[in-house]
Design a protein around this motif. Sequence first.
Motif, PDB file in Angstrom:
ATOM      1  N   LYS A 108       0.617  -1.061   0.273  1.00  0.00           N
ATOM      2  CA  LYS A 108       0.281   0.021  -0.072  1.00  0.00           C
ATOM      3  C   LYS A 108       0.802   1.277  -0.295  1.00  0.00           C
ATOM      4  CE  LYS A 108      -4.360  -2.023   0.414  1.00  0.00           C
ATOM      5  NZ  LYS A 108      -3.823  -2.861  -1.014  1.00  0.00           N
ATOM      6  N   THR A 109       2.285   0.706   0.484  1.00  0.00           N
ATOM      7  CA  THR A 109       2.738   2.084   0.780  1.00  0.00           C
ATOM      8  C   THR A 109       4.074   2.141  -0.245  1.00  0.00           C
ATOM      9  OG1 THR A 109       4.081   1.507   2.415  1.00  0.00           O
ATOM     10  CG2 THR A 109       2.467   3.012   2.721  1.00  0.00           C
ATOM     11  N   LEU A 110       4.933   3.418  -1.175  1.00  0.00           N
ATOM     12  CA  LEU A 110       5.779   2.747  -1.510  1.00  0.00           C
ATOM     13  C   LEU A 110       7.132   2.474  -0.558  1.00  0.00           C
ATOM     14  CD1 LEU A 110       7.995   2.627  -3.879  1.00  0.00           C
ATOM     15  CD2 LEU A 110       8.532   5.746  -3.350  1.00  0.00           C
ATOM     16  N   LYS A 111       7.294   2.970   0.439  1.00  0.00           N
ATOM     17  CA  LYS A 111       8.245   2.023   1.881  1.00  0.00           C
ATOM     18  C   LYS A 111       8.374   0.967   1.657  1.00  0.00           C
ATOM     19  CE  LYS A 111       9.732   3.294   5.778  1.00  0.00           C
ATOM     20  NZ  LYS A 111       9.933   4.298   7.587  1.00  0.00           N
ATOM     21  N   ALA A 112       6.722   0.219   2.125  1.00  0.00           N
ATOM     22  CA  ALA A 112       6.628  -1.259   2.169  1.00  0.00           C
ATOM     23  C   ALA A 112       6.872  -1.657   1.218  1.00  0.00           C
ATOM     24  CB  ALA A 112       5.077  -1.323   2.162  1.00  0.00           C
ATOM     25  N   ALA A 113       7.042  -1.408  -0.431  1.00  0.00           N
ATOM     26  CA  ALA A 113       7.141  -1.865  -1.772  1.00  0.00           C
ATOM     27  C   ALA A 113       8.861  -2.256  -1.845  1.00  0.00           C
ATOM     28  CB  ALA A 113       6.557  -0.731  -2.716  1.00  0.00           C
ATOM     29  N   LYS A 160      15.906   5.638   7.877  1.00  0.00           N
ATOM     30  CA  LYS A 160      17.107   6.214   7.462  1.00  0.00           C
ATOM     31  C   LYS A 160      16.603   6.230   6.133  1.00  0.00           C
ATOM     32  CE  LYS A 160      20.024   4.738  10.806  1.00  0.00           C
ATOM     33  NZ  LYS A 160      20.494   4.180  11.414  1.00  0.00           N
ATOM     34  N   TYR A 161      15.540   5.929   5.421  1.00  0.00           N
ATOM     35  CA  TYR A 161      15.998   6.522   3.486  1.00  0.00           C
ATOM     36  C   TYR A 161      14.423   7.020   3.951  1.00  0.00           C
ATOM     37  CZ  TYR A 161      19.520   3.237   2.280  1.00  0.00           C
ATOM     38  OH  TYR A 161      20.719   2.818   2.186  1.00  0.00           O
ATOM     39  N   ASP A 162      13.806   7.452   4.734  1.00  0.00           N
ATOM     40  CA  ASP A 162      12.771   8.529   4.392  1.00  0.00           C
ATOM     41  C   ASP A 162      12.931   9.710   3.699  1.00  0.00           C
ATOM     42  OD1 ASP A 162      11.794   6.602   5.740  1.00  0.00           O
ATOM     43  OD2 ASP A 162      10.994   7.816   7.604  1.00  0.00           O
ATOM     44  N   ASP A 163      13.769  10.740   3.526  1.00  0.00           N
ATOM     45  CA  ASP A 163      13.363  11.575   2.936  1.00  0.00           C
ATOM     46  C   ASP A 163      13.463  11.383   1.019  1.00  0.00           C
ATOM     47  OD1 ASP A 163      13.635  12.967   4.703  1.00  0.00           O
ATOM     48  OD2 ASP A 163      16.197  13.607   5.407  1.00  0.00           O
ATOM     49  N   LEU A 164      14.444  10.352   1.302  1.00  0.00           N
ATOM     50  CA  LEU A 164      15.038   9.893  -0.248  1.00  0.00           C
ATOM     51  C   LEU A 164      13.738   9.185  -0.731  1.00  0.00           C
ATOM     52  CD1 LEU A 164      16.757   9.614  -2.743  1.00  0.00           C
ATOM     53  CD2 LEU A 164      17.194   7.293  -1.937  1.00  0.00           C
ATOM     54  N   LEU A 165      12.889   8.521  -0.172  1.00  0.00           N
ATOM     55  CA  LEU A 165      11.129   8.188  -0.599  1.00  0.00           C
ATOM     56  C   LEU A 165      10.063   9.049  -1.009  1.00  0.00           C
ATOM     57  CD1 LEU A 165      11.122   4.113   1.973  1.00  0.00           C
ATOM     58  CD2 LEU A 165      11.554   4.955  -0.555  1.00  0.00           C
ATOM     59  N   ALA A 166      10.577  10.243   0.027  1.00  0.00           N
ATOM     60  CA  ALA A 166       9.666  10.979  -0.220  1.00  0.00           C
ATOM     61  C   ALA A 166       9.571  12.198  -1.573  1.00  0.00           C
ATOM     62  CB  ALA A 166       9.852  12.285   1.594  1.00  0.00           C
ATOM     63  N   LYS A 167      10.975  12.040  -1.955  1.00  0.00           N
ATOM     64  CA  LYS A 167      11.412  12.458  -3.746  1.00  0.00           C
ATOM     65  C   LYS A 167      10.455  11.931  -3.933  1.00  0.00           C
ATOM     66  CE  LYS A 167      15.087  12.655  -4.484  1.00  0.00           C
ATOM     67  NZ  LYS A 167      16.716  13.103  -4.682  1.00  0.00           N
ATOM     68  N   TYR A 168      10.344  10.091  -4.103  1.00  0.00           N
ATOM     69  CA  TYR A 168       9.745   9.544  -5.023  1.00  0.00           C
ATOM     70  C   TYR A 168       7.947   9.135  -4.836  1.00  0.00           C
ATOM     71  CZ  TYR A 168      14.104   8.841  -6.810  1.00  0.00           C
ATOM     72  OH  TYR A 168      15.086   8.856  -7.526  1.00  0.00           O
TER      73      TYR A 168
END
Length: 170
Positions: free
Chosen positions: A117-122, A153-161
Amino acid sequence: MPTKSIKIVVEGGNVKPGPPLAPTLSQLGLNVGEVVKKINDATSQFKGMSVPVTLEVDTETKKYEIKVGIPTTTSLLLKFANASEPSGDPAHKKVGDIKFEDIIQVAIMKKPQITAKTLKAAVKSILGTAYSIGLTVDKKSPKELVKTVDEGKYDDLLAKYEQKWNEAEG
C-alpha cells in the motif's frame, strides 16, 4: 464482438515471426510480420527482459490491441545490475550491485502488480527479491537495508518519489 485473447511472454523488442506465435496469428487471419513488428515496438523499452504481452483480437474485423505487461521483478533488477541471471547461491555469490534509487524505480514500475500500500512497503518487498537473486544495493546486503528503511533512514529519499508512486497505476 467475438474476441480472442492470446497471452504470451516475449523478450522485449526481440520477437521473431516464427512459432509458436506465427501459426496462431495466421489462423486468426492476421499479418504475422505486422503484428510482430508492433509487439517489438511496444516492448522495445524492455530489451533483453521477459515481458508478458496480451493480444486482444476481434475475430470478425481482424482488429487487435496489444497490451504490454510489466517484466518480472527479477528481470528488472537484473537489468539494472547488468547481470544475466540470478545467483544460484545468493548468500555467497553476488551477481551485481544496484543503487537504492533503482530499487525505488522498480517498486514504482511494479506498483500495478504488488499488494504493498505504501512506497516504503513496496521497496522492502523489492529489496527481498534483490537479496534472493544475489544482488547488493549500494554495496550493502538488501537484508540490512530493510532494517535501515524500517528505522526511517531512507524516509527523505522515499519522500522524493512519493508523488511518482501515487501517480503510478495500481
